[in-house]
Design a protein around this motif. Structure first.
Motif, PDB file in Angstrom:
ATOM      1  N   GLY A  82      -2.074  -4.096  -1.975  1.00  0.00           N
ATOM      2  CA  GLY A  82      -1.662  -5.340  -2.618  1.00  0.00           C
ATOM      3  C   GLY A  82      -2.793  -6.090  -3.299  1.00  0.00           C
ATOM      4  O   GLY A  82      -2.546  -6.980  -4.111  1.00  0.00           O
ATOM      5  N   GLU A  83      -4.050  -5.719  -3.004  1.00  0.00           N
ATOM      6  CA  GLU A  83      -5.166  -6.428  -3.622  1.00  0.00           C
ATOM      7  C   GLU A  83      -5.373  -6.036  -5.080  1.00  0.00           C
ATOM      8  O   GLU A  83      -6.076  -6.713  -5.816  1.00  0.00           O
ATOM      9  CB  GLU A  83      -6.465  -6.187  -2.822  1.00  0.00           C
ATOM     10  CG  GLU A  83      -7.046  -4.790  -2.936  1.00  0.00           C
ATOM     11  CD  GLU A  83      -6.463  -3.790  -1.954  1.00  0.00           C
ATOM     12  OE1 GLU A  83      -6.983  -2.676  -1.904  1.00  0.00           O
ATOM     13  OE2 GLU A  83      -5.494  -4.099  -1.254  1.00  0.00           O
ATOM     14  N   PHE A  84      -4.751  -4.923  -5.511  1.00  0.00           N
ATOM     15  CA  PHE A  84      -4.886  -4.499  -6.892  1.00  0.00           C
ATOM     16  C   PHE A  84      -3.793  -5.143  -7.738  1.00  0.00           C
ATOM     17  O   PHE A  84      -2.609  -4.967  -7.483  1.00  0.00           O
ATOM     18  CB  PHE A  84      -4.783  -2.978  -7.022  1.00  0.00           C
ATOM     19  CG  PHE A  84      -5.903  -2.240  -6.339  1.00  0.00           C
ATOM     20  CD1 PHE A  84      -7.223  -2.523  -6.629  1.00  0.00           C
ATOM     21  CD2 PHE A  84      -5.634  -1.268  -5.403  1.00  0.00           C
ATOM     22  CE1 PHE A  84      -8.254  -1.848  -6.011  1.00  0.00           C
ATOM     23  CE2 PHE A  84      -6.654  -0.582  -4.777  1.00  0.00           C
ATOM     24  CZ  PHE A  84      -7.970  -0.873  -5.080  1.00  0.00           C
ATOM     25  N   CYS A  85      -4.191  -5.886  -8.751  1.00  0.00           N
ATOM     26  CA  CYS A  85      -3.214  -6.532  -9.627  1.00  0.00           C
ATOM     27  C   CYS A  85      -2.682  -5.557 -10.680  1.00  0.00           C
ATOM     28  O   CYS A  85      -1.538  -5.639 -11.091  1.00  0.00           O
ATOM     29  CB  CYS A  85      -3.845  -7.747 -10.302  1.00  0.00           C
ATOM     30  SG  CYS A  85      -4.274  -9.038  -9.122  1.00  0.00           S
ATOM     31  N   ASN A  86      -3.516  -4.633 -11.099  1.00  0.00           N
ATOM     32  CA  ASN A  86      -3.130  -3.660 -12.106  1.00  0.00           C
ATOM     33  C   ASN A  86      -2.271  -2.573 -11.455  1.00  0.00           C
ATOM     34  O   ASN A  86      -2.707  -1.888 -10.527  1.00  0.00           O
ATOM     35  CB  ASN A  86      -4.400  -3.060 -12.717  1.00  0.00           C
ATOM     36  CG  ASN A  86      -4.113  -2.100 -13.837  1.00  0.00           C
ATOM     37  OD1 ASN A  86      -3.052  -1.483 -13.891  1.00  0.00           O
ATOM     38  ND2 ASN A  86      -5.078  -1.950 -14.728  1.00  0.00           N
ATOM     39  N   GLN A  87      -1.063  -2.392 -11.941  1.00  0.00           N
ATOM     40  CA  GLN A  87      -0.116  -1.443 -11.339  1.00  0.00           C
ATOM     41  C   GLN A  87      -0.626  -0.012 -11.410  1.00  0.00           C
ATOM     42  O   GLN A  87      -0.475   0.752 -10.454  1.00  0.00           O
ATOM     43  CB  GLN A  87       1.244  -1.566 -12.037  1.00  0.00           C
ATOM     44  CG  GLN A  87       2.351  -0.819 -11.347  1.00  0.00           C
ATOM     45  CD  GLN A  87       2.718  -1.414 -10.004  1.00  0.00           C
ATOM     46  OE1 GLN A  87       2.428  -2.554  -9.694  1.00  0.00           O
ATOM     47  NE2 GLN A  87       3.357  -0.611  -9.182  1.00  0.00           N
ATOM     48  N   ARG A  88      -1.239   0.392 -12.521  1.00  0.00           N
ATOM     49  CA  ARG A  88      -1.743   1.762 -12.654  1.00  0.00           C
ATOM     50  C   ARG A  88      -2.861   2.015 -11.651  1.00  0.00           C
ATOM     51  O   ARG A  88      -2.940   3.093 -11.061  1.00  0.00           O
ATOM     52  CB  ARG A  88      -2.226   2.006 -14.078  1.00  0.00           C
ATOM     53  CG  ARG A  88      -1.087   2.069 -15.086  1.00  0.00           C
ATOM     54  CD  ARG A  88      -1.564   2.271 -16.488  1.00  0.00           C
ATOM     55  NE  ARG A  88      -2.248   3.559 -16.595  1.00  0.00           N
ATOM     56  CZ  ARG A  88      -3.014   3.895 -17.614  1.00  0.00           C
ATOM     57  NH1 ARG A  88      -3.207   3.045 -18.605  1.00  0.00           N
ATOM     58  NH2 ARG A  88      -3.595   5.061 -17.653  1.00  0.00           N
ATOM     59  N   LEU A  94      -3.134   4.485  -4.280  1.00  0.00           N
ATOM     60  CA  LEU A  94      -2.196   4.944  -3.253  1.00  0.00           C
ATOM     61  C   LEU A  94      -2.059   6.465  -3.243  1.00  0.00           C
ATOM     62  O   LEU A  94      -2.027   7.083  -2.176  1.00  0.00           O
ATOM     63  CB  LEU A  94      -0.835   4.283  -3.441  1.00  0.00           C
ATOM     64  CG  LEU A  94      -0.779   2.794  -3.119  1.00  0.00           C
ATOM     65  CD1 LEU A  94       0.565   2.212  -3.523  1.00  0.00           C
ATOM     66  CD2 LEU A  94      -1.056   2.551  -1.647  1.00  0.00           C
ATOM     67  N   LEU A  95      -1.966   7.080  -4.419  1.00  0.00           N
ATOM     68  CA  LEU A  95      -1.885   8.540  -4.482  1.00  0.00           C
ATOM     69  C   LEU A  95      -3.128   9.182  -3.880  1.00  0.00           C
ATOM     70  O   LEU A  95      -3.036  10.130  -3.095  1.00  0.00           O
ATOM     71  CB  LEU A  95      -1.700   9.014  -5.928  1.00  0.00           C
ATOM     72  CG  LEU A  95      -0.316   8.866  -6.521  1.00  0.00           C
ATOM     73  CD1 LEU A  95      -0.343   9.168  -8.015  1.00  0.00           C
ATOM     74  CD2 LEU A  95       0.663   9.773  -5.816  1.00  0.00           C
ATOM     75  N   THR A  96      -4.285   8.661  -4.241  1.00  0.00           N
ATOM     76  CA  THR A  96      -5.536   9.220  -3.731  1.00  0.00           C
ATOM     77  C   THR A  96      -5.647   9.017  -2.224  1.00  0.00           C
ATOM     78  O   THR A  96      -5.994   9.946  -1.486  1.00  0.00           O
ATOM     79  CB  THR A  96      -6.737   8.575  -4.446  1.00  0.00           C
ATOM     80  OG1 THR A  96      -6.602   8.763  -5.855  1.00  0.00           O
ATOM     81  CG2 THR A  96      -8.039   9.183  -3.980  1.00  0.00           C
ATOM     82  N   MET A  97      -5.364   7.812  -1.760  1.00  0.00           N
ATOM     83  CA  MET A  97      -5.515   7.502  -0.339  1.00  0.00           C
ATOM     84  C   MET A  97      -4.548   8.320   0.515  1.00  0.00           C
ATOM     85  O   MET A  97      -4.966   9.004   1.466  1.00  0.00           O
ATOM     86  CB  MET A  97      -5.292   6.006  -0.095  1.00  0.00           C
ATOM     87  CG  MET A  97      -5.424   5.603   1.365  1.00  0.00           C
ATOM     88  SD  MET A  97      -5.160   3.855   1.640  1.00  0.00           S
ATOM     89  CE  MET A  97      -3.425   3.676   1.294  1.00  0.00           C
ATOM     90  N   TYR A  98      -3.260   8.266   0.200  1.00  0.00           N
ATOM     91  CA  TYR A  98      -2.289   8.991   1.014  1.00  0.00           C
ATOM     92  C   TYR A  98      -2.431  10.498   0.841  1.00  0.00           C
ATOM     93  O   TYR A  98      -2.226  11.260   1.788  1.00  0.00           O
ATOM     94  CB  TYR A  98      -0.871   8.522   0.727  1.00  0.00           C
ATOM     95  CG  TYR A  98      -0.600   7.164   1.320  1.00  0.00           C
ATOM     96  CD1 TYR A  98      -0.715   6.946   2.681  1.00  0.00           C
ATOM     97  CD2 TYR A  98      -0.247   6.086   0.519  1.00  0.00           C
ATOM     98  CE1 TYR A  98      -0.479   5.703   3.240  1.00  0.00           C
ATOM     99  CE2 TYR A  98      -0.008   4.835   1.073  1.00  0.00           C
ATOM    100  CZ  TYR A  98      -0.126   4.653   2.420  1.00  0.00           C
ATOM    101  OH  TYR A  98       0.102   3.417   2.974  1.00  0.00           O
TER     102      TYR A  98
END
Length: 139
Positions: A82-88, A94-98
């Protein structure tokens, strides 16, 4: 290819004990490196100083409210980035982390539980392993 355990195939060349020892040594080195980095940058000292300062300035928070804040922080900031304002940027993170979490978890399971051809690997594990790697690449 997508349903075979690459570590079981590798066990014909490298002993499963060596693969497992390698994973354990890597975990120890990552933890040690993180602690050394925290000591070098003094980030833990900075964090605890700010925590004490904010605690001295603020009001006491009850147990239920503290749990609520912790849950909200985990769900919004950690799990959903949620700390990222830019959706991309959020989707990439999220893709990288998960993907990394899936890849590491399935690697550990396949190395420690199914590292030889004698122990048949469930088809889902190598598939998740490949999906995790793909998520990291896309992210």
């Amino acid at each position: 290819m997508f349903t075979s355990n690459p570590f079981a195939e590798l066990s014909s060349t490298i002993s499963p004990d060596i693969m497992q020892a390698y994973v354990v040594v890597m975990i120890i080195l990552v933890v040690g490196g993180t602690l050394l980095d925290m000591d070098h940058k003094k980030s833990a000292k900075y964090f605890f100083q700010n925590w004490r300062k904010s605690k001295a300035q603020g009001t006491d928070v009850g147990g239920g409210e503290l749990v609520s804040i912790a849950v909200q922080t985990v769900v919004v900031d950690a799990m959903a980035s949620g700390e990222f304002c830019n959706q991309r940027r959020r989707i990439s993170h999220l893709l990288t982390m998960y993907g990394f979490v899936i890849y590491v978890a399935t690697s550990a399971i396949m190395i420690f539980a199914y590292s030889t051809p004698a122990a048949p690997t469930p088809d889902i594990l190598p598939q998740l392993w490949h999906i995790g790697a793909l998520m990291v690449c896309v992210g």
